[in-house]
Design a protein around this motif. Sequence first.
Motif, PDB file in Angstrom:
ATOM      1  N   PRO A 432       0.831  -1.363   0.158  1.00  0.00           N
ATOM      2  CA  PRO A 432       0.020   0.034  -0.072  1.00  0.00           C
ATOM      3  C   PRO A 432       0.843   1.380  -0.069  1.00  0.00           C
ATOM      4  O   PRO A 432       0.252   2.364  -0.213  1.00  0.00           O
ATOM      5  N   VAL A 433       2.175   1.087   0.165  1.00  0.00           N
ATOM      6  CA  VAL A 433       3.144   2.429   0.265  1.00  0.00           C
ATOM      7  C   VAL A 433       4.283   1.970  -0.772  1.00  0.00           C
ATOM      8  O   VAL A 433       4.762   0.955  -0.535  1.00  0.00           O
ATOM      9  N   ASN A 460       2.205   7.156  -3.566  1.00  0.00           N
ATOM     10  CA  ASN A 460       0.883   7.323  -2.829  1.00  0.00           C
ATOM     11  C   ASN A 460       0.510   8.853  -3.054  1.00  0.00           C
ATOM     12  O   ASN A 460      -0.539   9.258  -2.631  1.00  0.00           O
ATOM     13  N   HIS A 461       1.147   9.520  -3.782  1.00  0.00           N
ATOM     14  CA  HIS A 461       0.979  10.953  -4.296  1.00  0.00           C
ATOM     15  C   HIS A 461       0.299  10.943  -5.507  1.00  0.00           C
ATOM     16  O   HIS A 461       0.253  12.179  -6.269  1.00  0.00           O
ATOM     17  N   ALA A 469      -2.662   9.112  -0.653  1.00  0.00           N
ATOM     18  CA  ALA A 469      -3.631   8.040  -0.364  1.00  0.00           C
ATOM     19  C   ALA A 469      -2.764   6.748  -0.340  1.00  0.00           C
ATOM     20  O   ALA A 469      -1.873   6.574  -1.122  1.00  0.00           O
ATOM     21  N   LEU A 470      -3.473   5.627   0.366  1.00  0.00           N
ATOM     22  CA  LEU A 470      -2.860   4.267   0.145  1.00  0.00           C
ATOM     23  C   LEU A 470      -3.152   3.916  -1.073  1.00  0.00           C
ATOM     24  O   LEU A 470      -4.204   4.122  -1.769  1.00  0.00           O
ATOM     25  N   ARG A 672       4.971   8.008   9.852  1.00  0.00           N
ATOM     26  CA  ARG A 672       4.921   8.359   8.728  1.00  0.00           C
ATOM     27  C   ARG A 672       3.809   8.628   7.869  1.00  0.00           C
ATOM     28  O   ARG A 672       2.670   7.999   8.281  1.00  0.00           O
ATOM     29  N   ASP A 673       3.964   9.589   7.090  1.00  0.00           N
ATOM     30  CA  ASP A 673       2.558   9.840   6.264  1.00  0.00           C
ATOM     31  C   ASP A 673       2.749   9.504   4.904  1.00  0.00           C
ATOM     32  O   ASP A 673       3.069  10.163   4.037  1.00  0.00           O
ATOM     33  N   HIS A 674       2.061   8.357   4.703  1.00  0.00           N
ATOM     34  CA  HIS A 674       2.354   7.565   3.266  1.00  0.00           C
ATOM     35  C   HIS A 674       3.721   7.759   2.486  1.00  0.00           C
ATOM     36  O   HIS A 674       3.947   8.022   1.642  1.00  0.00           O
ATOM     37  N   LEU A 675       4.594   7.628   3.555  1.00  0.00           N
ATOM     38  CA  LEU A 675       6.230   7.545   3.175  1.00  0.00           C
ATOM     39  C   LEU A 675       6.780   6.297   3.611  1.00  0.00           C
ATOM     40  O   LEU A 675       6.672   6.094   4.542  1.00  0.00           O
TER      41      LEU A 675
END
Length: 675
Positions: A432-433, A460-461, A469-470, A672-675
């Motif tokens: 998912p990432v 994810n961007h 988003a995932l 971690r923010d989608h990173l």
Amino acid sequence: MRTVTALPYEVEETEHRWIPMSDGTRLAARLWRPVSAETEPVPAVVEMIPYRQRDLTAQRDSIHHPYMAGHGYACVRVDLRGSGDSEGVLQDEYLESELADAEEVLAWLAEQPWCNGRTAMMGISWGGFNALQVAARRPPSLGAIVTVCSTDDRYTDDVHYMGGCLLTDNLSWASTMFAYNSCPPDPAVVGDRWLEMWQERLEGSGLWLEEWLGHQRRDDYWRHGSVIEDYSAIQVPVFAVSGWADGYSNSVFRLLQGLHVPVRGLIGPWSHKYPHLGEPGPAIGFLQEVVDWWDHWLKDRTDNGAMDGPALTIWMQDAAPPATTYADRPGRWVGEPSWPSDRITPTTYPLELHRILPPGSRPQEQPASVQSPLSVGQFAGKWCSYNAPPDMPYDQREEDGGSLVFTSAELTETLEVLGAPAVDLEVAVDQPVAQLVVRLSDVAPDGAATRVSYGVRNLNHYRGDHDPALLHPGERQQVRVVLNGMAQSFPPGHRLRVSVSTSYWPVVWPPPVPVRLTVYPARSALVLPVRPTDVDAGDVAPTFAEPEGSPPLEATAVEPGEQAWRVSRDMVDLSGELDVVKDLGVVHFEHIDLSVRRNARERYRFVADDFSSVRGETEWEMGFQRGSWEARATTRTVLTSTPTHFHLYAEQDAWHGSERVHARTWNRSIPRDHL
């Protein structure tokens, strides 16, 4: 560089001058101006940066500021609030207080009896950033700027994040400022208050990396100071400069395209340096160009040719063997009358399994997948070559074994590219990432592969850098990875290569866990901005004089330093490490009888394919000594991660002689923010 002592104006130097701010804070400045300026006022040029004008940038400053002063300008080098000998505390980059201070400095200069009321700003890196940012605020006296190695976009194209991915230069740069913010002012300037001022800085400057890690997407924090948000705010002429080995060349293209004022763009082969000191060479007579620029816009000498050349002047690089450093980069100067240029043609090269096909070909659908090991990226060099040590990318064959590779047939004629290549890929991932890294290389007949550009993208961007988003594992998505702008001539007999990987450590922080990426070549392609090879025949090729400047201040190496760049692998525990040493030893500045030590070390480590094992660690030491007075500061920063969090540990210690006057530690966890 040729040193020049006979200049049109006799110059006087004021080694220290306080500039008062409206809140009572005083900024420390050094001033060079024509002796005749008291009776014949001149325009003023200011450079405001946090790197200590009294010692650490004194030699560099002494080359260009007296030179410009000798051509009829009052040149002022200012320590930012809380840096060098200036009062206050520096708490982050490009804060509102910094930009407001700059406006006050310009207003103060315009009111001085030796200034005719017209001002300008210039700078490299930080000074290039704030020149753009202050220009967007439209101070009334500001007439023009020169911005070198800077950016218009603090999120997309700066030291912190690239393509939505976290750069390890974010750690490296934060550690640099952590060390600089730990340095004391000079008692010879500020007197007995030096210790109080030092302790105020040590307690108040903070851990900037924590702030930067707290903003992992494009938000208002990064929009502040990003002039790309409103190019129309800038109403003065802009001279934008960078180098292909620098990290900021992309902004030159964008500024030329986006600004609605007179703009001149210059990109050479250089690293993060002023072009008159440019490495790799050739260096150029940049200060002569700058003086012409100032004369044109600040002295109304509109017939001096400053705007007669091409809008964009670039160094078209010839093929060169891969190397971690170059004394000179082969190539030639070419120009474009405008940017974007009508002469550039986007040309699509379809991809097929392991192949780059000629334009117009119909590829077959043959999916291929890759799951890159953490070792991919160890030979990538730095995101930005700061000082042209061995920090440029090495032979890409070292990286291609862990990548999905597409290679063209041998070229039958010269192919020249100018601008930003792009790679369109249809992909699917199993996590998912995920991130995607694309490299473009020039492959010589002997197989050696020289990286000429690259790009990274946080998958994810896909809804934008402001709204990650995932991903849905297994679901196909179309992705365009825009590579860094470039100017490259590929000769006959060479081949193009596109390499795709799912990690690029330690250039970018890897995803939480290993990712398997599948590429569907039938809907994938390399898009090159092709420049005709015959267009220069009718153009006047740009030419530059030999570099020159004023004699640098004397400084003596008391203890030798060390520069090292070591890549190692341990086949027992399967660990790998990049160890970077940047030790300048001890340098004595004769003009102020001060000895300075500056030593930095960076280590980037991983174990096998354990993505939670990656670790970045930096250590700095800064020391100052004059007679019996001695002050020293050490800092250490460690960044690690788990699949859900970044973990940040830092230490800061300071000594006055043998007495420890400060000690502090930080221990933070940041999601971690989608990173």
